[in-house]
Design an enzyme around this catalytic site. Structure first.
Site, PDB file in Angstrom:
ATOM      1  N   LYS A   1       7.650  -7.335  -3.848  1.00  0.00           N
ATOM      2  CA  LYS A   1       6.273  -7.276  -4.357  1.00  0.00           C
ATOM      3  C   LYS A   1       5.630  -8.653  -4.240  1.00  0.00           C
ATOM      4  O   LYS A   1       6.187  -9.657  -4.675  1.00  0.00           O
ATOM      5  CB  LYS A   1       6.297  -6.833  -5.817  1.00  0.00           C
ATOM      6  CG  LYS A   1       5.168  -5.901  -6.207  1.00  0.00           C
ATOM      7  CD  LYS A   1       5.358  -5.430  -7.632  1.00  0.00           C
ATOM      8  CE  LYS A   1       4.380  -4.347  -7.993  1.00  0.00           C
ATOM      9  NZ  LYS A   1       4.479  -3.965  -9.414  1.00  0.00           N
TER      10      LYS A   1
HETATM   11  O1  G3P Z   1       3.449  -2.795 -12.547  1.00  0.00           O
HETATM   12  C1  G3P Z   1       2.198  -2.816 -11.919  1.00  0.00           C
HETATM   13  C2  G3P Z   1       1.135  -2.164 -12.769  1.00  0.00           C
HETATM   14  O2  G3P Z   1       1.405  -0.784 -12.865  1.00  0.00           O
HETATM   15  C3  G3P Z   1       1.057  -2.736 -14.157  1.00  0.00           C
HETATM   16  O3  G3P Z   1      -0.146  -2.311 -14.685  1.00  0.00           O
HETATM   17  O4  G3P Z   1      -2.012  -2.686 -16.272  1.00  0.00           O
HETATM   18  O5  G3P Z   1       0.035  -1.445 -17.030  1.00  0.00           O
HETATM   19  O6  G3P Z   1       0.170  -3.912 -16.639  1.00  0.00           O
HETATM   20  P1  G3P Z   1      -0.497  -2.604 -16.234  1.00  0.00           P
END
Ligand code: G3P
Length: 212
Positions: A83
């Protein structure tokens, strides 16, 4: 549409895997930090359970270091996807890693041209963050529509992985739009199978059968 789970929590991954909900896993430095373990230890543990793509994020920000870190991460297991954040240095790293046959997932994408540039660099996956866009009053799912249309216009093979999912409607809309993958927190995955009318109907069946 493939379902990935967005977590580094081994127990959540095991439970979701048991239910057939895990075509892959995405992690990020924040999710890894919650485990109290090293990134390498967690990713190795996950790859013992899940044979689909497992995203492990680099921490370096300079392209040369990103490439070295990405190579090291890819050696943990054959299904590791590296990533990389959506930066210029990140795209340099994506180009060189993809030339080495190492799959990349370009993350922290918030508009369609970022996704297009990541695909142009050779990304295997792009991760647009819909929930964080919603959080600031922008239509996150509109971004997914744009990316899917652009990638279709030019038959781009980079897969659209909808990330930062907050609720079942993000999953529904992703499927209606035709996204390739959703990465879903465990708590949201568990909401995808339940409905109060199902519970009510089953309860009534069992009562009528004299079992309740
Ligand atoms: O892991 C990547 C993404 O899905 C994280 O999103 O906004 O839940 O931190 P968030």
């Amino acid at each position: 549409m493939k379902f990935f789970i967005d977590t580094a929590n081994i127990e959540e991954i095991k439970q979701a895997h048991l239910r057939g909900w895990v075509d892959g896993v995405t992690t990020n430095p924040s999710l890894i930090a919650k485990t109290g373990k090293s990134r390498e230890e967690v990713i190795a543990e996950i790859c013992q359970i899940v044979k689909g793509p497992v995203s492990a994020e680099v921490l370096a920000t300079q392209s040369e270091e990103m490439i070295l870190e990405g190579e090291r991460l890819s050696q943990i297991a054959e299904n590791v996807v590296v990533k990389i954040p959506m930066t210029e240095d990140g795209l340099i790293a994506v180009r060189q890693l993809s030339e080495k046959g190492i799959k990349t997932n370009v993350t922290l994408i918030f508009n369609a041209v970022q996704a297009l540039m990541a695909a142009k660099a050779g990304a295997y996956l792009v991760s647009p963050f819909v929930g964080r866009l919603d959080d600031v009053g922008t239509q996150g799912m509109e971004l997914i529509s744009q990316i899917v249309q652009i990638f279709s216009n030019y038959s781009l093979t980079t897969q659209v992985l909808v990330a930062s999912i907050r609720h079942p409607l993000h999953v529904l809309e992703s499927a209606l739009i035709g996204a390739d993958v959703v990465t879903v927190p465990f708590a949201v995955l568990k909401k995808l199978t339940s409905h109060p009318l199902t519970d009510k109907g089953l309860d009534q069946f069992l009562k009528d059968a004299g079992l309740r």
